[in-house]
Design a protein around this motif. Structure first.
Motif, PDB file in Angstrom:
ATOM      1  N   GLN A  55      37.330 -16.913  51.274  1.00 35.39           N
ATOM      2  CA  GLN A  55      36.995 -16.632  52.664  1.00 35.39           C
ATOM      3  C   GLN A  55      36.722 -15.143  52.845  1.00 35.39           C
ATOM      4  OE1 GLN A  55      40.050 -17.719  55.431  1.00 35.39           O
ATOM      5  NE2 GLN A  55      38.755 -17.307  57.211  1.00 35.39           N
ATOM      6  N   GLN A 101      29.078 -13.260  51.956  1.00 40.49           N
ATOM      7  CA  GLN A 101      29.571 -14.531  51.466  1.00 40.49           C
ATOM      8  C   GLN A 101      28.607 -15.097  50.417  1.00 40.49           C
ATOM      9  OE1 GLN A 101      32.040 -16.065  50.585  1.00 40.49           O
ATOM     10  NE2 GLN A 101      32.918 -16.598  52.579  1.00 40.49           N
ATOM     11  N   THR A 152      33.379 -20.830  55.026  1.00 36.82           N
ATOM     12  CA  THR A 152      32.617 -20.605  56.249  1.00 36.82           C
ATOM     13  C   THR A 152      33.512 -20.110  57.373  1.00 36.82           C
ATOM     14  OG1 THR A 152      32.974 -22.891  56.928  1.00 36.82           O
ATOM     15  CG2 THR A 152      31.009 -22.437  55.641  1.00 36.82           C
ATOM     16  N   LEU A 192      32.064 -17.361  59.581  1.00 30.45           N
ATOM     17  CA  LEU A 192      30.620 -17.412  59.835  1.00 30.45           C
ATOM     18  C   LEU A 192      30.319 -18.242  61.084  1.00 30.45           C
ATOM     19  CD1 LEU A 192      29.378 -18.059  56.192  1.00 30.45           C
ATOM     20  CD2 LEU A 192      29.737 -15.871  57.341  1.00 30.45           C
ATOM     21  N   ALA A 221      27.105 -20.957  58.587  1.00 33.00           N
ATOM     22  CA  ALA A 221      27.989 -21.884  57.888  1.00 33.00           C
ATOM     23  C   ALA A 221      27.190 -23.041  57.298  1.00 33.00           C
ATOM     24  CB  ALA A 221      29.062 -22.402  58.847  1.00 33.00           C
ATOM     25  N   SER A 281      38.445 -26.604  53.710  1.00 35.62           N
ATOM     26  CA  SER A 281      37.948 -26.129  55.001  1.00 35.62           C
ATOM     27  C   SER A 281      38.662 -26.873  56.109  1.00 35.62           C
ATOM     28  CB  SER A 281      36.443 -26.376  55.096  1.00 35.62           C
ATOM     29  OG  SER A 281      35.974 -26.087  56.390  1.00 35.62           O
ATOM     30  N   ASP A 332      37.059 -26.815  59.123  1.00 35.93           N
ATOM     31  CA  ASP A 332      35.937 -26.912  60.056  1.00 35.93           C
ATOM     32  C   ASP A 332      35.504 -28.390  60.124  1.00 35.93           C
ATOM     33  OD1 ASP A 332      33.708 -26.664  61.576  1.00 35.93           O
ATOM     34  OD2 ASP A 332      32.883 -24.968  60.460  1.00 35.93           O
TER      35      ASP A 332
END
Lengths: 231, 320
Positions: A88, A146, A167, A170, A175, A196, A198
């Motif tokens: 990250q 990244q 991500t 981002l 992402a 993740s 997300d």
């Protein structure tokens, strides 16, 4: 063949916290899998066990056919050369150029000089940063940094790619671009494991998901049937 | 056929790996030297500290070889002066000198009768007027003998005793006591130099070790990343070992400069002093072998210091 296999693995930290509790799962060669769970659920611990940044308290971990229990301290570097890692916080070095950052794994593995230039440019080309090779990474945007990290992770063509919240910092569009890159590497045969939280982004992609809860791993099949999953 | 091709490919791969490894060493060596030059003041201070620490035993060594050279120059012409009794006449003195020429322990014998001794003394001392006032020649006849070369101090002492026991001889004087004292001093000096060198070598190792420790601390992030992407311990160690080597070699060069400058400063006064004694003596420098040895020991101490720091601190830095 399984690229990663956990066989009732437990990891207790000295302060008593148990991150994994007899967790078992397999990730086959060539698969792309998401690992989810709330923060502190043990996602990072699981990745660290694969890279031998930590050792399990109980159970066995197999990576690319090797039982990690048989890999002593001196052999750890050679395991890590088979694994590309994206962080990250990207872990770039700001005292050298983008080119030199990406070249580091090749220099470490003793790659011939001419070969280094060729492969670094191929990796930078893949992540769309060929024109930034002479820049210092500190001058790049978060998304670009990244991508440099991704180029460094894949430059020596590892069979396994790990990503820890790649991500996290981002915006949604960047992402999605980064996830697109991982999909491309997976399509050429690289096994990819992405930790993740997300959920929205993960659900939008059709890959199998492993969720960590209470130290246990449960697998959900791919959200859509187009990616075969044999769990 | 396929096997031969495979073997060939394997060989060329090993060659490539070796070439890469060599290139990497060259690059790390260059790179760590450039890092030292990038902070010229602090690097120069470290070099100077090491240089002075190495220069102290080195100068002591130079001083000792010069004292030894001085001693040897006198040693080779060790002489015994036999002062004959006043009642021994010239004929008997000459006869004794003849007899001594056959002595196997002596290589040269010179007889000086009383009249010549007086003439010589008159010429050298400038006491001519005083001598004119004396009724008779106060000087004894003298036989100067030179022992065979290479006799030990003890042996010379025995020779002196034997000669002074001769009936014609009043006393036998060995012009060697101060040479013996000088040797004892040189021996003491050698001990001192070795002790000092050992202590200062330890000091150099600690100075370089501490400097490398700071370098490791300032490159912590880099070490973590290298370990994450599969760098071996040797790979992580390498730049720090080269840094230690460069500190040591640079310190050796500084030490050589300090010694050379001190010698140059002292050579004028030493030549004047030697001139006053009618001697051709001049200071010897470090010499090629000792200079190389100084550099080598500087480099080795640098490496040792770096090893110490690396062994103690690199293990602490692991990716978390």
């Amino acid at each position: 063949m399984a690229m990663i296999r956990f066989d009732s693995v437990s990891k207790r930290y000295p302060e008593g916290h148990e991150a994994l509790s007899r967790a078992s799962f397999e990730i086959d060669e060539g698969q792309m899998v998401f690992l989810t769970g709330h923060s502190g659920a043990g996602k990072s611990t699981l990745l660290k066990l694969v890279m031998l940044m930590e050792r399990p308290s109980q159970g066995q971990v197999f990576v690319n056919g090797q039982n990690l229990r048989n890999i002593g301290r001196l052999k750890i570097p050679f395991l890590r050369r088979q694994i590309g890692v994206v962080f990250q916080n990207h872990q770039l070095l700001f005292d050298r150029t983008v080119f030199d950052n990406v070249a580091l794994p090749l220099i470490i593995s003793g790659c011939p000089h001419q070969e280094i230039g060729r492969r670094v440019r191929a990796a930078l080309d893949k992540v769309g940063l060929l024109d930034k090779e002479r820049n210092n990474p500190i001058t790049l945007s978060g998304g670009e940094q990244q991508r440099v990290g991704i180029a460094r992770a894949v430059v020596n063509k590892p069979p396994l790619l790990l990503a820890d919240e790649p991500t996290g910092n981002l915006d949604p569009q960047l992402a999605a671009e980064v996830m697109g890159l991982f999909q491309q590497f997976n399509q050429v045969g690289v096994t990819v494991l992405i930790a993740s939280h997300d959920i929205a982004l993960i659900k939008s992609l059709s890959y199998p998901i492993m969720s960590l809860k209470g130290g246990q791993v449960t697998r959900q099949p791919a959200t859509e049937a187009e990616v075969p999953f044999d769990g | 056929m396929a096997d031969a091709q495979g073997a060939q490919r394997r060989q060329s791969r090993i060659r490539d790996m070796l070439a890469g490894w060599r290139a990497h060493h060259g690059e790390v060596a260059r790179n760590s030297f450039q890092r030292l030059l990038a902070t010229p003041v602090s690097s120069a201070m470290t070099w100077l500290v090491i240089g002075i620490a190495l220069a102290l035993p080195a100068s002591l060594y130079v001083g000792l070889i010069n004292m030894q050279a001085l001693g040897e120059a006198w040693d080779s012409t060790a002489r015994l002066s036999l002062y004959l009794k006043m009642d021994v006449d010239d004929a008997r003195g000459k006869a004794l000198a003849e007899a001594l020429r056959k002595d196997s322990e002596l290589v040269a014998v010179q007889f000086t009768d009383r009249a010549s001794a007086l003439a010589e003394f008159r010429a050298i001392s400038g006491f001519g007027d005083v001598l004119d006032g004396l009724d008779e020649n106060p000087l004894p006849a003298l036989i100067t003998v030179e022992p065979v070369a290479g006799l030990s101090a003890e042996h010379l002492g025995q020779l002196q005793q034997r000669l002074s026991a001769l009936p014609e001889v009043e006393s036998a004087q060995l012009d060697l006591e101060w040479v013996q004292r000088l040797y004892a001093l040189v021996k003491l000096g050698q001990r001192l130099a070795i002790t000092l060198a050992a202590l200062l070598a330890l000091g150099v190792i600690l100075v370089i070790g501490n400097t490398i420790r700071l370098a490791i601390e300032s490159r912590r992030d880099e070490i973590v990343v290298i370990k994450l992407v599969g760098g071996t311990d040797a790979f992580v160690r390498r730049p720090f070992l080269y840094t230690g080597l460069w500190y040591g070699v640079g310190g050796g060069l500084c030490a050589w400069l300090v010694v050379a400058i001190s010698l140059w400063v002292m050579s004028g006064p030493v030549a004047r002093l030697a001139g006053l004694y009618g001697s051709e003596f001049s200071l010897d420098g470090l010499g090629l072998v000792a200079t190389l040895l100084l550099w080598l020991s500087g480099g080795l101490l640098g490496l040792a210091g770096a090893w110490l720091a690396v062994a103690r601190h690199l293990g602490d830095i692991e990716p978390k």
